[in-house]
Write a protein that holds these residues in place. Structure first.
Motif, mmCIF file in Angstrom:
data_model
loop_
_atom_site.group_PDB
_atom_site.id
_atom_site.type_symbol
_atom_site.label_atom_id
_atom_site.label_comp_id
_atom_site.label_asym_id
_atom_site.label_seq_id
_atom_site.Cartn_x
_atom_site.Cartn_y
_atom_site.Cartn_z
ATOM 1 N N THR A 218 0.790 6.727 0.551
ATOM 2 C CA THR A 218 0.210 5.306 0.405
ATOM 3 C C THR A 218 -0.648 5.587 -0.884
ATOM 4 N N THR B 94 0.821 -1.211 -0.132
ATOM 5 C CA THR B 94 -0.106 0.008 0.032
ATOM 6 C C THR B 94 0.929 1.214 -0.078
ATOM 7 N N GLY C 61 -3.096 2.679 -3.735
ATOM 8 C CA GLY C 61 -3.673 1.336 -3.712
ATOM 9 C C GLY C 61 -2.733 0.301 -4.011
ATOM 10 N N GLU C 62 -3.024 -0.938 -4.167
ATOM 11 C CA GLU C 62 -2.197 -2.009 -4.391
ATOM 12 C C GLU C 62 -2.340 -2.517 -5.973
ATOM 13 N N GLN D 53 0.719 3.987 -8.769
ATOM 14 C CA GLN D 53 1.443 2.692 -8.178
ATOM 15 C C GLN D 53 2.177 2.390 -9.112
#
Length: 241
Positions: free
Chosen positions: A136, A31, A138-139, A234
């Motif tokens: 931080t 995360t 999302g994955e 990400q």
């Protein structure tokens, strides 16, 4: 003879399994947002080799491909001055142009560093350590199947773009013209076959074959960005088997 035949038949399923089963590769982010470190560079630029050399040091970074994903985009706008960069692409130039258009960078130049969509000029003042980041996000989950099908999933649902590129490691070129004439240049994390695809949360695509540019090793970098702001959300990557 019958005993020998039975033994041979007993081995056949095992042999077929060994030949046809290939382990899929998977990469998963946490995360915490990984840093996407972009270098815009060119073999036709005499000030670029030190930046290329510094980027290569990230091979030994403990967070490589987990918290840190480096990508070297070779641009094509210096090709006219006497040397055509074999790794340059107008697609890379367009990405840098987009950053300039939306205000993430002040102007187009090489070498140019962009970290998490922000121009990083501290490198030119002697700072070689990456800026700290505690964002931080999302994955991001990536699965590369044995038939070269890439499955990508991001844990948040929004209007996004998927970015995928092979990375050439251990590349070298003997430059015969231009500003780096008679120099042997070395590169890592070179973007090869950079692709983008719009979407919202999940993607499935057939990757092209790995370009053969003389690299010692190939990695894969995958990241997602907001489709409107171009902000990287990400990233993840890893070496290919």
């Amino acid at each position: 003879m019958k005993a020998l035949l039975r033994a041979s038949l007993a081995l056949m399923p095992l042999l077929i399994f060994q030949v046809h089963t290939i382990q899929a590769q998977e990469w998963h982010s946490g995360t915490k947002q990984a840093q996407l470190v972009e270098l815009y560079t060119s073999e036709g630029c005499s000030s670029c080799p030190p930046a290329d050399k510094w980027l290569s040091t990230l091979k030994d970074h403990p967070a490589l491909f987990d918290g840190l994903v480096p990508v070297a985009f070779h641009v094509d706008y210096w090709n006219y001055i006497g040397w055509e960069d074999p790794f340059a692409s107008p697609v890379h130039t367009q990405r840098q142009q987009t950053y300039a258009r939306v205000g993430h960078i002040s102007q187009m130049y090489t070498p140019g560093f962009v970290i998490d969509n922000k121009e990083w000029r501290a490198w030119f003042r002697g700072q070689k350590a990456l800026p700290a980041s505690n964002k931080t996000s999302g994955e991001l989950s990536v699965v590369l199947n044995d038939n070269n099908i890439l499955d990508v999933n991001y844990s948040q649902n929004q209007d996004m773009e998927l970015h995928v590129t092979y990375l050439g490691m251990g590349l070298s070129t003997n430059v015969k013209a231009g500003e780096n004439r008679n120099r042997q240049l070395h590169h890592d994390f070179v973007a090869l076959n950079y692709l983008t695809l719009p979407g919202t949360q999940s993607w499935k695509l057939l990757l092209p074959s790995i370009p053969e540019k003389g690299q010692e090793r190939t990695a894969l970098a995958v990241w997602v960005s907001d489709r409107n702001t171009k902000e990287v959300l990400q990233a993840v990557g890893g070496y290919l088997n």
